[in-house]
Design an enzyme around this catalytic site. Structure first.
Site, PDB file in Angstrom:
ATOM      1  N   ARG A 160      11.038 -35.019 -37.729  1.00 17.23           N
ATOM      2  CA  ARG A 160      10.239 -34.007 -37.423  1.00 17.23           C
ATOM      3  C   ARG A 160      11.480 -32.699 -38.062  1.00 17.23           C
ATOM      4  NH1 ARG A 160      11.287 -34.450 -31.811  1.00 17.23           N
ATOM      5  NH2 ARG A 160      10.824 -32.276 -31.704  1.00 17.23           N
ATOM      6  N   ARG A 215      11.339 -36.986 -24.416  1.00 19.75           N
ATOM      7  CA  ARG A 215      10.088 -36.889 -25.478  1.00 19.75           C
ATOM      8  C   ARG A 215       9.403 -38.076 -25.718  1.00 19.75           C
ATOM      9  NH1 ARG A 215       8.873 -30.414 -27.012  1.00 19.75           N
ATOM     10  NH2 ARG A 215       8.329 -31.984 -29.486  1.00 19.75           N
ATOM     11  N   ARG A 219      17.832 -34.528 -24.641  1.00 21.27           N
ATOM     12  CA  ARG A 219      16.796 -33.465 -24.692  1.00 21.27           C
ATOM     13  C   ARG A 219      15.911 -34.223 -23.054  1.00 21.27           C
ATOM     14  NH1 ARG A 219      12.913 -29.225 -27.808  1.00 21.27           N
ATOM     15  NH2 ARG A 219      12.106 -31.222 -28.001  1.00 21.27           N
ATOM     16  N   ARG A 236       4.006 -23.277 -38.662  1.00 19.83           N
ATOM     17  CA  ARG A 236       5.268 -24.142 -39.289  1.00 19.83           C
ATOM     18  C   ARG A 236       4.983 -24.566 -40.735  1.00 19.83           C
ATOM     19  NH1 ARG A 236       5.915 -26.848 -33.939  1.00 19.83           N
ATOM     20  NH2 ARG A 236       6.587 -28.895 -34.125  1.00 19.83           N
ATOM     21  N   LYS A 255      14.904 -23.093 -28.797  1.00 18.87           N
ATOM     22  CA  LYS A 255      13.904 -22.101 -28.806  1.00 18.87           C
ATOM     23  C   LYS A 255      13.295 -22.004 -27.602  1.00 18.87           C
ATOM     24  CE  LYS A 255      10.967 -23.694 -32.075  1.00 18.87           C
ATOM     25  NZ  LYS A 255      11.539 -25.105 -32.541  1.00 18.87           N
TER      26      LYS A 255
HETATM   27  P1  AMP Z   1       6.798 -29.294 -30.762  1.00 17.17           P
HETATM   28  O1  AMP Z   1       6.943 -28.994 -29.611  1.00 17.17           O
HETATM   29  O2  AMP Z   1       7.277 -27.711 -31.148  1.00 17.17           O
HETATM   30  O3  AMP Z   1       8.519 -29.931 -31.099  1.00 17.17           O
HETATM   31  O4  AMP Z   1       5.665 -29.946 -31.378  1.00 17.17           O
HETATM   32  C1  AMP Z   1       5.367 -31.230 -30.565  1.00 17.17           C
HETATM   33  C2  AMP Z   1       4.432 -31.706 -32.058  1.00 17.17           C
HETATM   34  O5  AMP Z   1       3.286 -30.995 -31.908  1.00 17.17           O
HETATM   35  C3  AMP Z   1       4.669 -31.540 -33.627  1.00 17.17           C
HETATM   36  O6  AMP Z   1       5.928 -32.662 -34.341  1.00 17.17           O
HETATM   37  C4  AMP Z   1       3.338 -31.896 -34.804  1.00 17.17           C
HETATM   38  O7  AMP Z   1       3.531 -32.894 -34.080  1.00 17.17           O
HETATM   39  C5  AMP Z   1       3.006 -31.031 -33.578  1.00 17.17           C
HETATM   40  N1  AMP Z   1       2.929 -29.618 -34.179  1.00 17.17           N
HETATM   41  C6  AMP Z   1       3.486 -28.761 -32.638  1.00 17.17           C
HETATM   42  N2  AMP Z   1       2.848 -27.605 -33.515  1.00 17.17           N
HETATM   43  C7  AMP Z   1       1.869 -27.369 -34.392  1.00 17.17           C
HETATM   44  C8  AMP Z   1       1.407 -26.355 -35.348  1.00 17.17           C
HETATM   45  N3  AMP Z   1       1.966 -25.449 -35.367  1.00 17.17           N
HETATM   46  N4  AMP Z   1       1.286 -27.284 -36.329  1.00 17.17           N
HETATM   47  C9  AMP Z   1       1.226 -28.549 -36.642  1.00 17.17           C
HETATM   48  N5  AMP Z   1       1.741 -29.671 -35.957  1.00 17.17           N
HETATM   49  C10 AMP Z   1       2.294 -28.636 -34.265  1.00 17.17           C
END
Ligand code: AMP
Length: 211
Positions: free
Chosen positions: A170, A159, A125, A88, A15
């Site tokens: 995740r 990360r 990554r 999410r 994405k």
């Molecule tokens: P991402 O970078 O999208 O993989 O997000 C990393 C982390 O941020 C996730 O594992 C969640 O802990 C938190 N996070 C990101 N977006 C959301 C969301 N829409 N709702 C809840 N937690 C989020």
């Protein structure tokens, strides 16, 4: 003007990479709730301190907190956005429509991918700490090892939540909540599914044609 795009897909499904291209080549704005949260942590804000342990474990931050952060960081007037990492779950999908988009046109793009491929993608990554460019040590290496092609930064980091033990959680969190989100957009006739295992160019073209 065309629709806002809502990118839905498991962590590592590509994405962020496509969002960068749409920003560079199609003048979209990109908002990633994960990036917004990481930035709060990096700045050491109260919010950042509150969410750090949840994020490090790979679980979701509370819906309330995320939508407030999202609303504070976008301005839909005159702009087309890519929403990356939001929604999410089904409550977030409904909130995006009723509290953020409020009738603005949007299309959800689902990055479909075999889950077994994701662990390898995620552990390899690397993200440039200076400009956010995303690399993969298996199939999208920087031209010079350890140096960002885009900005020349030398801090290509993994990360915290891309470590193998956190990745499993995740992916589980994603799978548990995703089916109702897809059904929501499907029922509204606003879902486009792309094969996220295609090449970066193919996916870019598929999405461009679909919207
Ligand atoms: P991402 O970078 O999208 O993989 O997000 C990393 C982390 O941020 C996730 O594992 C969640 O802990 C938190 N996070 C990101 N977006 C959301 C969301 N829409 N709702 C809840 N937690 C989020």
């Amino acid at each position: 003007m065309s629709s806002h795009l809502i990118f839905i897909g498991a962590p590592g499904s590509g994405k962020g990479t496509q969002a960068s291209r749409f920003v560079a080549e199609k003048a979209y704005k990109h908002v990633s709730t994960g990036d917004l949260l990481r930035s709060e942590i990096a700045k050491g804000t109260k919010l950042g301190l509150e969410v750090k342990s949840v994020m490090d474990s790979g679980s979701l931050v509370s819906d309330d907190l995320v939508i407030k952060l999202l609303q504070a960081n976008i301005d839909l007037v005159g702009s087309q956005y890519i929403f990356d990492g939001y929604p999410r779950n089904i409550d977030q999908a409904k909130a995006l429509d009723s509290e953020v988009l409020k009738g603005s046109k949007s299309v959800a793009i689902y990055f479909e991918i075999d889950m077994a491929k994701l662990v390898e993608r995620l552990t390899n990554r690397r993200t440039c700490k200076d400009c956010g460019s995303i690399y993969n040590l298996m199939f999208k290496k920087p031209k010079v090892t350890g140096v960002c092609d885009k900005c020349g930064g030398t801090n290509l980091a993994q990360r915290v939540d891309d470590k193998e033990d956190v990745i499993a959680n995740r992916l589980k969190v994603f799978n548990d909540a995703n089916a109702p989100v897809l059904k929501y957009y499907q029922d509204l006739g606003r879902l486009v599914i792309v094969n996220a295992e295609s090449s970066e160019d193919q996916i870019f073209n598929l999405i461009s044609q679909a919207v």
